[in-house]
Design a protein around this motif. Structure first.
Motif, PDB file in Angstrom:
ATOM      1  N   ILE A  51       8.996   9.638 -11.923  1.00  0.00           N
ATOM      2  CA  ILE A  51       9.588   8.438 -11.328  1.00  0.00           C
ATOM      3  C   ILE A  51      10.253   8.782  -9.993  1.00  0.00           C
ATOM      4  CG2 ILE A  51      11.397   6.683 -11.626  1.00  0.00           C
ATOM      5  CD1 ILE A  51      10.757   6.781 -14.653  1.00  0.00           C
ATOM      6  N   SER A  52      10.967   9.902  -9.965  1.00  0.00           N
ATOM      7  CA  SER A  52      11.617  10.317  -8.718  1.00  0.00           C
ATOM      8  C   SER A  52      10.585  10.597  -7.625  1.00  0.00           C
ATOM      9  CB  SER A  52      12.473  11.570  -8.952  1.00  0.00           C
ATOM     10  OG  SER A  52      13.488  11.295  -9.872  1.00  0.00           O
ATOM     11  N   THR A  53       9.494  11.258  -7.989  1.00  0.00           N
ATOM     12  CA  THR A  53       8.434  11.548  -7.021  1.00  0.00           C
ATOM     13  C   THR A  53       7.826  10.251  -6.488  1.00  0.00           C
ATOM     14  OG1 THR A  53       7.923  13.614  -8.167  1.00  0.00           O
ATOM     15  CG2 THR A  53       6.230  12.731  -6.694  1.00  0.00           C
ATOM     16  N   ALA A  54       7.547   9.323  -7.377  1.00  0.00           N
ATOM     17  CA  ALA A  54       6.976   8.044  -6.955  1.00  0.00           C
ATOM     18  C   ALA A  54       7.942   7.306  -6.029  1.00  0.00           C
ATOM     19  CB  ALA A  54       6.635   7.183  -8.167  1.00  0.00           C
ATOM     20  N   ALA A  55       9.210   7.298  -6.375  1.00  0.00           N
ATOM     21  CA  ALA A  55      10.199   6.590  -5.562  1.00  0.00           C
ATOM     22  C   ALA A  55      10.359   7.234  -4.190  1.00  0.00           C
ATOM     23  CB  ALA A  55      11.544   6.552  -6.297  1.00  0.00           C
ATOM     24  N   ILE A  56      10.463   8.560  -4.167  1.00  0.00           N
ATOM     25  CA  ILE A  56      10.662   9.259  -2.894  1.00  0.00           C
ATOM     26  C   ILE A  56       9.457   9.075  -1.976  1.00  0.00           C
ATOM     27  CG2 ILE A  56      10.866  11.554  -1.846  1.00  0.00           C
ATOM     28  CD1 ILE A  56      12.659  12.289  -4.279  1.00  0.00           C
ATOM     29  N   VAL A  57       8.247   9.256  -2.505  1.00  0.00           N
ATOM     30  CA  VAL A  57       7.042   9.100  -1.675  1.00  0.00           C
ATOM     31  C   VAL A  57       6.889   7.653  -1.227  1.00  0.00           C
ATOM     32  CG1 VAL A  57       4.522   9.235  -1.687  1.00  0.00           C
ATOM     33  CG2 VAL A  57       5.866  11.106  -2.640  1.00  0.00           C
ATOM     34  N   GLY A  58       7.159   6.706  -2.104  1.00  0.00           N
ATOM     35  CA  GLY A  58       7.053   5.290  -1.734  1.00  0.00           C
ATOM     36  C   GLY A  58       8.032   4.902  -0.647  1.00  0.00           C
ATOM     37  N   VAL A  59       9.290   5.303  -0.796  1.00  0.00           N
ATOM     38  CA  VAL A  59      10.311   4.962   0.195  1.00  0.00           C
ATOM     39  C   VAL A  59      10.023   5.646   1.531  1.00  0.00           C
ATOM     40  CG1 VAL A  59      12.755   5.249   0.772  1.00  0.00           C
ATOM     41  CG2 VAL A  59      12.102   4.395  -1.475  1.00  0.00           C
ATOM     42  N   LEU A  60       9.655   6.926   1.492  1.00  0.00           N
ATOM     43  CA  LEU A  60       9.335   7.629   2.743  1.00  0.00           C
ATOM     44  C   LEU A  60       8.118   7.018   3.427  1.00  0.00           C
ATOM     45  CD1 LEU A  60      10.003  11.373   1.813  1.00  0.00           C
ATOM     46  CD2 LEU A  60      11.388   9.865   3.248  1.00  0.00           C
ATOM     47  N   SER A  61       7.141   6.574   2.657  1.00  0.00           N
ATOM     48  CA  SER A  61       5.957   5.936   3.245  1.00  0.00           C
ATOM     49  C   SER A  61       6.323   4.628   3.931  1.00  0.00           C
ATOM     50  CB  SER A  61       4.899   5.671   2.173  1.00  0.00           C
ATOM     51  OG  SER A  61       4.470   6.868   1.593  1.00  0.00           O
ATOM     52  N   VAL A  62       7.165   3.829   3.280  1.00  0.00           N
ATOM     53  CA  VAL A  62       7.596   2.562   3.872  1.00  0.00           C
ATOM     54  C   VAL A  62       8.394   2.826   5.151  1.00  0.00           C
ATOM     55  CG1 VAL A  62       9.106   0.563   3.547  1.00  0.00           C
ATOM     56  CG2 VAL A  62       7.517   1.234   1.744  1.00  0.00           C
ATOM     57  N   LEU A  89       0.833  -1.212   0.000  1.00  0.00           N
ATOM     58  CA  LEU A  89       0.000   0.000   0.000  1.00  0.00           C
ATOM     59  C   LEU A  89       0.865   1.258   0.000  1.00  0.00           C
ATOM     60  CD1 LEU A  89      -2.999  -0.728   2.375  1.00  0.00           C
ATOM     61  CD2 LEU A  89      -3.026  -0.408  -0.082  1.00  0.00           C
ATOM     62  N   MET A  90       1.994   1.198   0.688  1.00  0.00           N
ATOM     63  CA  MET A  90       2.895   2.351   0.724  1.00  0.00           C
ATOM     64  C   MET A  90       3.514   2.588  -0.661  1.00  0.00           C
ATOM     65  SD  MET A  90       2.567   3.227   3.860  1.00  0.00           S
ATOM     66  CE  MET A  90       0.944   2.505   3.897  1.00  0.00           C
ATOM     67  N   ILE A  91       3.842   1.498  -1.354  1.00  0.00           N
ATOM     68  CA  ILE A  91       4.365   1.618  -2.716  1.00  0.00           C
ATOM     69  C   ILE A  91       3.275   2.162  -3.641  1.00  0.00           C
ATOM     70  CG2 ILE A  91       5.347   0.327  -4.655  1.00  0.00           C
ATOM     71  CD1 ILE A  91       7.215   0.682  -2.215  1.00  0.00           C
ATOM     72  N   ALA A  92       2.026   1.716  -3.444  1.00  0.00           N
ATOM     73  CA  ALA A  92       0.912   2.230  -4.242  1.00  0.00           C
ATOM     74  C   ALA A  92       0.722   3.720  -3.996  1.00  0.00           C
ATOM     75  CB  ALA A  92      -0.372   1.467  -3.917  1.00  0.00           C
ATOM     76  N   LEU A  93       0.959   4.155  -2.773  1.00  0.00           N
ATOM     77  CA  LEU A  93       0.878   5.588  -2.469  1.00  0.00           C
ATOM     78  C   LEU A  93       1.934   6.361  -3.260  1.00  0.00           C
ATOM     79  CD1 LEU A  93      -0.561   7.670  -0.655  1.00  0.00           C
ATOM     80  CD2 LEU A  93       1.200   7.234   1.052  1.00  0.00           C
ATOM     81  N   GLY A  94       3.118   5.785  -3.373  1.00  0.00           N
ATOM     82  CA  GLY A  94       4.162   6.411  -4.185  1.00  0.00           C
ATOM     83  C   GLY A  94       3.779   6.473  -5.654  1.00  0.00           C
ATOM     84  N   MET A  95       3.156   5.414  -6.157  1.00  0.00           N
ATOM     85  CA  MET A  95       2.716   5.418  -7.554  1.00  0.00           C
ATOM     86  C   MET A  95       1.603   6.435  -7.783  1.00  0.00           C
ATOM     87  SD  MET A  95       2.884   1.478  -8.679  1.00  0.00           S
ATOM     88  CE  MET A  95       4.391   0.561  -8.565  1.00  0.00           C
ATOM     89  N   ALA A  96       0.743   6.602  -6.803  1.00  0.00           N
ATOM     90  CA  ALA A  96      -0.292   7.628  -6.918  1.00  0.00           C
ATOM     91  C   ALA A  96       0.344   9.020  -6.951  1.00  0.00           C
ATOM     92  CB  ALA A  96      -1.284   7.511  -5.771  1.00  0.00           C
ATOM     93  N   ALA A  97       1.430   9.201  -6.196  1.00  0.00           N
ATOM     94  CA  ALA A  97       2.150  10.480  -6.241  1.00  0.00           C
ATOM     95  C   ALA A  97       2.760  10.695  -7.620  1.00  0.00           C
ATOM     96  CB  ALA A  97       3.231  10.511  -5.165  1.00  0.00           C
ATOM     97  N   GLY A  98       3.224   9.626  -8.247  1.00  0.00           N
ATOM     98  CA  GLY A  98       3.725   9.729  -9.620  1.00  0.00           C
ATOM     99  C   GLY A  98       2.613  10.136 -10.578  1.00  0.00           C
TER     100      GLY A  98
END
Length: 141
Positions: A50-61, A27-36
């Motif tokens: 891609i950078s936005t998705a990665a940063i939001v996903g990693v920070l969420s995890v 779900l945290m990775i999906a949140l990053g993809m939604a940010a992308g």
């Protein structure tokens, strides 16, 4: 196909995978993809999406792991008052046997009562601290 549609499709696939596996981190990775996807709606370039998705996903995890790490460790089921309603109840033990056990009536049947290790046997009220099968582990109330 627009970039945002691709991001939303990937988000949906990740959420579906989470539903099948039960892993909160997907779900945290999906949140990053939604940010992308949001970055794509804002018209940002693909590397920034891609950078936005990665940063939001990693920070969420990382945030999820930090929150889960702060929780108090769960008690075993035998000593957890949320799972076993007998934990915390008081029982009267009139006398103790020489082996450190006693038989008492509790909830309509005979139960074996055992003292918590290190406690001295004494007649009177005791509080149930754990249930192991048909044995009540007690401590002086």
């Amino acid at each position: 196909m627009e970039d945002s549609n691709l991001w939303w499709i990937l988000t949906g696939i990740t959420i579906a995978a989470e539903l099948l596996t039960g892993g909160i981190y997907l779900l945290m990775i999906a949140l990053g993809m939604a940010a992308g996807a949001v970055a794509a709606h804002l018209g940002l370039d693909m590397p920034i999406q891609i950078s936005t998705a990665a940063i939001v996903g990693v920070l969420s995890v990382m945030l999820c792991r930090r929150i889960r790490g702060r929780r108090m460790p769960e008690l075993p089921a035998a000593a957890n008052p949320d799972l076993n309603l007998d934990i915390g109840e008081t029982v009267h033990v009139p006398e103790w046997n020489s082996d450190g056990t006693a038989r008492i009536p509790y909830r309509g049947s005979q139960w074996t009562v055992v003292l918590r290790p290190g406690s001295m046997p004494a007649a009177g009220l005791h509080r149930v601290i754990e249930v192991q099968g048909n044995r009540l582990i007690v401590d002086k109330a």
